[in-house]
Write a protein that holds these residues in place. Sequence first.
Motif, short mmCIF file in Angstrom:
data_model
loop_
_atom_site.label_atom_id
_atom_site.label_comp_id
_atom_site.label_asym_id
_atom_site.label_seq_id
_atom_site.Cartn_x
_atom_site.Cartn_y
_atom_site.Cartn_z
N GLY A 44 35.16 -38.67 -10.01
CA GLY A 44 35.73 -37.47 -9.42
C GLY A 44 37.02 -37.67 -8.65
N GLY A 45 37.23 -38.86 -8.09
CA GLY A 45 38.43 -39.08 -7.30
C GLY A 45 38.43 -38.31 -5.99
N TRP A 46 37.24 -38.11 -5.45
CA TRP A 46 37.04 -37.33 -4.22
C TRP A 46 37.23 -38.25 -3.03
CZ3 TRP A 46 35.75 -32.38 -2.67
CH2 TRP A 46 35.03 -32.21 -1.48
N LEU A 47 38.30 -38.04 -2.25
CA LEU A 47 38.62 -38.90 -1.12
C LEU A 47 38.49 -38.10 0.17
CD1 LEU A 47 41.88 -40.60 -2.45
CD2 LEU A 47 39.54 -41.38 -2.72
N LEU A 48 37.57 -38.52 1.03
CA LEU A 48 37.41 -37.88 2.33
C LEU A 48 37.46 -38.95 3.41
CD1 LEU A 48 34.69 -35.08 2.22
CD2 LEU A 48 37.12 -34.85 2.60
N PRO A 49 37.91 -38.59 4.62
CA PRO A 49 37.94 -39.56 5.71
C PRO A 49 36.57 -39.80 6.32
CG PRO A 49 38.73 -37.43 6.47
CD PRO A 49 38.51 -37.29 4.99
N CYS A 50 35.51 -39.44 5.61
CA CYS A 50 34.15 -39.67 6.10
C CYS A 50 33.22 -39.66 4.90
CB CYS A 50 33.72 -38.59 7.10
SG CYS A 50 33.63 -36.94 6.38
N GLY A 137 43.63 -31.64 0.91
CA GLY A 137 42.71 -30.62 1.42
C GLY A 137 41.48 -30.50 0.57
N THR A 138 40.29 -30.58 1.19
CA THR A 138 39.04 -30.47 0.45
C THR A 138 38.08 -29.56 1.19
OG1 THR A 138 38.28 -32.51 1.50
CG2 THR A 138 39.19 -32.71 -0.71
N LEU A 139 37.20 -28.91 0.43
CA LEU A 139 36.21 -27.99 0.99
C LEU A 139 34.82 -28.39 0.54
CD1 LEU A 139 37.94 -24.55 0.21
CD2 LEU A 139 37.65 -25.55 2.49
N PHE A 192 38.30 -30.04 5.28
CA PHE A 192 38.87 -31.33 5.70
C PHE A 192 40.35 -31.33 5.31
CE2 PHE A 192 34.39 -32.09 5.17
CZ PHE A 192 34.06 -32.95 6.21
N PRO A 193 41.24 -31.02 6.25
CA PRO A 193 42.68 -30.96 5.90
C PRO A 193 43.23 -32.30 5.43
CG PRO A 193 42.35 -30.81 8.27
CD PRO A 193 41.00 -30.67 7.65
N ASP A 194 42.63 -33.41 5.88
CA ASP A 194 43.11 -34.74 5.48
C ASP A 194 42.39 -35.26 4.24
OD1 ASP A 194 44.83 -34.72 7.66
OD2 ASP A 194 43.36 -35.67 8.98
N GLY A 195 41.45 -34.48 3.71
CA GLY A 195 40.78 -34.90 2.49
C GLY A 195 41.74 -34.85 1.31
N GLU A 196 41.47 -35.66 0.30
CA GLU A 196 42.34 -35.73 -0.88
C GLU A 196 41.49 -35.86 -2.14
OE1 GLU A 196 46.07 -38.28 0.93
OE2 GLU A 196 44.31 -39.36 0.23
N SER A 197 42.11 -35.56 -3.25
CA SER A 197 41.51 -35.87 -4.54
C SER A 197 42.61 -36.43 -5.43
CB SER A 197 40.89 -34.62 -5.19
OG SER A 197 41.87 -33.63 -5.40
N ILE A 198 42.25 -37.41 -6.27
CA ILE A 198 43.22 -38.06 -7.14
C ILE A 198 42.61 -38.28 -8.51
CG2 ILE A 198 44.33 -39.24 -5.20
CD1 ILE A 198 42.96 -41.83 -6.16
#
Length: 415
Positions: A44-50, A137-139, A192-198
Amino acid sequence: MNIAIVGAGITGISTALEFARDGHQVTVYEQMNAAAEDASFAPGGWLLPCATQSLATPGAGMPFKQLKSGAGLTQASSMIGSPVWRWARQWKKHEKNASKHGNNALLTSLSTLSAYSASLRWQDCEDTDIAAERKSGTLIMLRTPQEVAFWNQQLPLLEAQNVACKMLPPPQAQALEPGLGQEITWLNAVYFPDGESINPRLWAQYLRLQAQEMGVAIRTGIQIQSISKQPVGVEITGTLQRHDAVVICTGTNHRLLQNLQLNLPIMPTWGYSVTAPVRDGLQAPRSAIMDWAQQATISRVGQRVRITAGLELGSSAEAPQHTHTLQRMYRLLNDWFPGGAQLSSPQVQVWRGSRGHLPDGLPLTGPSGHHGIWLNLAHGSHGVSLAAGCARAIADMVADRATAIDMQAFHPLRF
């Protein structure tokens, strides 16, 4: 030093790059015919700071009992005495301890490593949007009052760790993701405003090119028969390739570990992704969301949409695809972003891949107990998130330098 890296997924390539930055001679050995062809191919490439996903760390995500109920598209043997049963008992023990003490030290360690990795991830990258199809940004979408209550308890803990996050009502979440379906019922979203996906494979290939430009040799299609302890090296078709150090970065290759008498409780977990061309950019996701109840992520990957879900414990590469899981994934994608993806296109890609999980949810990064042989594996669902930090840490350890963060929680000999 002459360093061997076993495995050319995102972890192996990241590790090779860090050793090359330190000036070492590096050779990467990969059994597939190209880099990032196994677990790093289409996750998925789901990147979260937690940590948020299932099996992130015990007590941090959806309870294991709820996962086994089928809410998370889970398939697992519950037979008493089976390897899955024994592994699950260890997991639930950690989960109980986290709940009892109210202070999840495992989650704190993982979050610290994740933040450290995020600080290193984009070094020497001039255009992250092109290099990795990066979206910000991720939700996390919450369907029930119980889910909202759970996350209302988690938010203060995350904020105490300096993780930016907040609970949003539907209008605010809809403004961030206008393509969200009007027919699906949900109550709130955690933002999560600092979340990312790649795109993990694209990012791995970008790092591969960087590594090769720095002199890293990548040998693909290589079947390593064993890791030699004395002298240190790798055995290929009966010939010993000697190295000063070997770092094992394979996902779930138990054979190499067992040859070293390392009986580690790594559980292979299998999941799916479905990737389809964008049908209508206005109805497709802008970044990434997670359906918390289903433990499914949906993200924008360039001009494609990708959904990842499914959790098969103790399965194998030979097992057939689980049709029910895939059908449910198609429905979820249509429910959350109706008309956003061309699911009838011949370009739709269905992928099934594995990753290794340990009963405490943390990776193995450090010495193996054998001189010159090191481990950097079992990152679970967070391989892409943790790759940069773990790679830098293992390079520092091999050079006998202090690591930037405390890595004791990830020591391989804790089991």
